[in-house]
Design a protein around this motif. Structure first.
Motif, PDB file in Angstrom:
ATOM      1  N   ILE A 129       0.846  -1.200   0.000  1.00 52.75           N
ATOM      2  CA  ILE A 129       0.000   0.000   0.000  1.00 52.75           C
ATOM      3  C   ILE A 129       0.881   1.250   0.000  1.00 52.75           C
ATOM      4  O   ILE A 129       1.804   1.353   0.818  1.00 52.75           O
ATOM      5  CB  ILE A 129      -0.874   0.041   1.281  1.00 52.75           C
ATOM      6  N   GLU A 130       0.588   2.149  -0.902  1.00 52.69           N
ATOM      7  CA  GLU A 130       1.308   3.423  -0.872  1.00 52.69           C
ATOM      8  C   GLU A 130       0.908   4.198   0.381  1.00 52.69           C
ATOM      9  O   GLU A 130      -0.283   4.244   0.740  1.00 52.69           O
ATOM     10  CB  GLU A 130       0.967   4.245  -2.122  1.00 52.69           C
ATOM     11  N   TYR A 131       1.887   4.775   1.001  1.00 49.58           N
ATOM     12  CA  TYR A 131       1.676   5.584   2.205  1.00 49.58           C
ATOM     13  C   TYR A 131       0.757   6.766   1.835  1.00 49.58           C
ATOM     14  O   TYR A 131       1.064   7.546   0.947  1.00 49.58           O
ATOM     15  CB  TYR A 131       3.039   6.045   2.687  1.00 49.58           C
ATOM     16  N   MET A 132      -0.379   6.852   2.549  1.00 54.87           N
ATOM     17  CA  MET A 132      -1.389   7.851   2.183  1.00 54.87           C
ATOM     18  C   MET A 132      -1.477   8.963   3.235  1.00 54.87           C
ATOM     19  O   MET A 132      -1.143   8.764   4.397  1.00 54.87           O
ATOM     20  CB  MET A 132      -2.777   7.194   2.082  1.00 54.87           C
ATOM     21  N   ASP A 133      -2.051  10.071   2.814  1.00 55.16           N
ATOM     22  CA  ASP A 133      -2.219  11.225   3.702  1.00 55.16           C
ATOM     23  C   ASP A 133      -3.574  11.173   4.399  1.00 55.16           C
ATOM     24  O   ASP A 133      -4.336  12.137   4.340  1.00 55.16           O
ATOM     25  CB  ASP A 133      -2.047  12.532   2.922  1.00 55.16           C
ATOM     26  N   GLU A 161      -9.782  11.265  11.184  1.00 56.27           N
ATOM     27  CA  GLU A 161      -8.624  10.405  11.412  1.00 56.27           C
ATOM     28  C   GLU A 161      -8.929   8.950  11.053  1.00 56.27           C
ATOM     29  O   GLU A 161     -10.059   8.476  11.217  1.00 56.27           O
ATOM     30  CB  GLU A 161      -8.186  10.494  12.887  1.00 56.27           C
ATOM     31  N   MET A 162      -7.895   8.240  10.619  1.00 57.15           N
ATOM     32  CA  MET A 162      -8.009   6.857  10.154  1.00 57.15           C
ATOM     33  C   MET A 162      -8.576   5.916  11.226  1.00 57.15           C
ATOM     34  O   MET A 162      -9.307   4.983  10.921  1.00 57.15           O
ATOM     35  CB  MET A 162      -6.610   6.384   9.753  1.00 57.15           C
ATOM     36  N   ASN A 163      -8.230   6.163  12.498  1.00 53.49           N
ATOM     37  CA  ASN A 163      -8.679   5.213  13.521  1.00 53.49           C
ATOM     38  C   ASN A 163     -10.187   5.293  13.758  1.00 53.49           C
ATOM     39  O   ASN A 163     -10.778   4.383  14.305  1.00 53.49           O
ATOM     40  CB  ASN A 163      -7.924   5.414  14.846  1.00 53.49           C
TER      41      ASN A 163
HETATM   42  C1  LIG Z   1      -6.430   1.711   9.877  1.00 57.36           C
HETATM   43  S1  LIG Z   1      -5.988  -0.001   9.830  1.00 57.36           S
HETATM   44  C2  LIG Z   1      -7.302  -0.701  10.802  1.00 57.36           C
HETATM   45  C3  LIG Z   1      -7.249  -2.182  10.980  1.00 57.36           C
HETATM   46  C4  LIG Z   1      -6.090  -2.767  11.754  1.00 57.36           C
HETATM   47  N1  LIG Z   1      -5.738  -2.029  12.914  1.00 57.36           N
HETATM   48  C5  LIG Z   1      -4.910  -2.975  10.854  1.00 57.36           C
HETATM   49  O1  LIG Z   1      -3.906  -2.302  11.022  1.00 57.36           O
HETATM   50  O2  LIG Z   1      -5.015  -3.811   9.960  1.00 57.36           O
HETATM   51  C6  LIG Z   1      -6.432  -0.556   8.213  1.00 57.36           C
HETATM   52  C7  LIG Z   1      -5.334  -0.493   7.177  1.00 57.36           C
HETATM   53  O3  LIG Z   1      -5.004   0.846   6.907  1.00 57.36           O
HETATM   54  C8  LIG Z   1      -3.620   0.911   6.643  1.00 57.36           C
HETATM   55  N2  LIG Z   1      -3.147   2.282   6.857  1.00 57.36           N
HETATM   56  C9  LIG Z   1      -3.213   3.008   7.992  1.00 57.36           C
HETATM   57  N3  LIG Z   1      -2.681   4.233   7.818  1.00 57.36           N
HETATM   58  C10 LIG Z   1      -2.257   4.285   6.533  1.00 57.36           C
HETATM   59  C11 LIG Z   1      -1.613   5.279   5.745  1.00 57.36           C
HETATM   60  N4  LIG Z   1      -1.298   6.468   6.242  1.00 57.36           N
HETATM   61  N5  LIG Z   1      -1.329   4.979   4.471  1.00 57.36           N
HETATM   62  C12 LIG Z   1      -1.647   3.761   3.947  1.00 57.36           C
HETATM   63  N6  LIG Z   1      -2.268   2.787   4.631  1.00 57.36           N
HETATM   64  C13 LIG Z   1      -2.557   3.036   5.918  1.00 57.36           C
HETATM   65  C14 LIG Z   1      -3.052  -0.062   7.632  1.00 57.36           C
HETATM   66  O4  LIG Z   1      -1.755  -0.471   7.287  1.00 57.36           O
HETATM   67  C15 LIG Z   1      -4.028  -1.186   7.580  1.00 57.36           C
HETATM   68  O5  LIG Z   1      -3.657  -2.133   6.621  1.00 57.36           O
END
Ligand SMILES: C[S@@+](CC[C@H](N)C(=O)[O-])C[C@H]1O[C@@H](n2cnc3c(N)ncnc32)[C@H](O)[C@@H]1O
Ligand code: SF4
Length: 346
Positions: free
Chosen positions: A201-205, A340-342
């Motif tokens: 996965i490309e690092y996303m903002d 936020e992603m969480n």
């Molecule tokens: C937010 S996590 C939630 C589920 C679980 N905690 C996990 O890590 O699989 C879901 C996915 O988002 C990816 N992720 C989180 N932040 C990211 C970012 N800034 N850029 C790309 N992928 C991201 C994580 O690597 C994960 O595979």
């Protein structure tokens, strides 16, 4: 209920995209602190995570999911935060699985607690898991997740998932330049020939707190050519419309790798994903700045018909295509932060 689309009809958004997938974040907390998602200095011990009463209850998640299904949702993905921190998650899975029209329930997890829960989740009706694993090297792994857990625990979780029948298992690996690039080939080598597909996965903002820097993004095509040099690859046709990962098969028949390239090759055009955050806000994009609160009306006694109208109307107004407009929108976004992603999961 009037105004309800028949089961086989889904409203399209303003760009003609149907609603097919619902990502449900069941927990905003996490047992990791991946710097690209929940950096430790921002998500510290005094951080105000949602209180239990602020999170949607299982009953509320079920009620809302039942309303998303007639609008076209067929696939559910349970995510977070770390979804396996949510107590009694298999109970929710079992009830979601009983909703007519739901065809597939997947879970994304960091894998640490998977060993404990894989069998129960499978028995409850979970179809598949995706496990995040950014490196097999313990030091790099720790750097990528803020210093928690052991690679061995994640590999053990993956094995339990396979044994429980939660395959095909996918691995998600976020790659950051200069941090875990060297982990790419070992990850491919480890999982080649096992039936497990690694997706880079490309690092996303996402969100506002991960100090995103485009210099740290490693374009998928660079990774693809590095892998191709060692193990020649050829492209594979997508399984379905809207598939997020571009997949390549090894010429020697030992499986596939995938690339999720939201930064360099955006896939907004076919995005059919809705997101329900842990606090009941409905978002129409991973990079959204605003969402539609469903918890408020739900707790204030809204009828199914009223909630359905809100969900349907929100989808029909949808015109998000953040990844395609990233640079313009980033320039404007300073005073209006993204979620936020969480809260909404990946
Ligand atoms: C937010 S996590 C939630 C589920 C679980 N905690 C996990 O890590 O699989 C879901 C996915 O988002 C990816 N992720 C989180 N932040 C990211 C970012 N800034 N850029 C790309 N992928 C991201 C994580 O690597 C994960 O595979
Ligand atoms: S990517 Fe997953 S494991 Fe890492 S901090 Fe975010 S929610 Fe937690």
């Amino acid at each position: 209920m009037d105004n309800v689309a028949p089961l086989n009809r889904s409203p399209a958004d303003k760009l003609g995209r149907p609603l097919r997938d619902l990502r449900i974040s069941v927990m905003d907390r996490c047992n990791f602190r991946c710097p690209y998602c929940m950096p430790r200095e921002r998500f510290h011990e005094h951080y105000a995570f949602l209180k239990t009463a602020e999170r949607l209850s299982f009953e509320e998640i079920l009620r809302l999911t039942r309303l998303f299904v007639p609008l076209g949702v067929r696939k559910l993905r349970i995510t977070g935060g770390e979804p396996l921190l949510r107590v009694n998650l298999p109970d929710l899975v079992a009830d979601l699985n009983a909703i007519p029209g739901v065809e597939d329930i997947a879970l994304t997890t960091n894998g640490v607690l998977l060993g404990k829960h894989a069998y129960e989740l499978k028995a409850a009706g979970l179809s598949r898991v995706t496990v995040s694993l950014d490196s097999l090297d313990q030091d790099v792994f720790a750097k990528m997740n803020g210093g928690f857990g052991r690679v061995g625990e994640v590999l053990d979780g993956i094995q339990h998932a396979l044994d429980a029948g939660l395959g095909p298992v996918k691995i998600n690996a976020v790659i950051q330049r200069g941090v875990n690039e060297e982990s790419v080939l070992p990850l491919v080598e480890h999982f080649r020939g096992t039936g497990i597909t690694v997706r880079f996965i490309e690092y996303m903002d996402v969100g506002n707190r991960n100090h995103w820097d485009q210099q740290l993004v490693v374009p998928s095509k660079d990774l693809q050519s590095r892998i191709h040099e060692r193990w020649p690859l050829h492209p594979v046709k997508p399984d379905h419309v809207g598939e997020v990962a571009r997949r390549y098969a090894f010429d020697d028949g030992r499986g596939q790798v995938g690339f999720i390239s939201s930064v360099t090759q955006p896939f907004c055009g076919s995005c059919s994903r809705a997101r329900l955050a842990a606090d009941g806000v409905f978002y129409t994009c991973l990079f959204a700045q605003h969402g539609t609160d469903l918890r408020g009306p739900l707790r204030a006694g809204a009828t199914d018909e009223e909630l359905l109208r809100t969900i349907r109307g929100t989808w029909m107004q949808r015109e998000d295509r953040y990844s395609e407009q990233r640079m313009t929108l980033r320039a404007r976004a300073h005073n209006d932060p993204k979620v936020e992603m969480n809260y909404i999961g990946g």
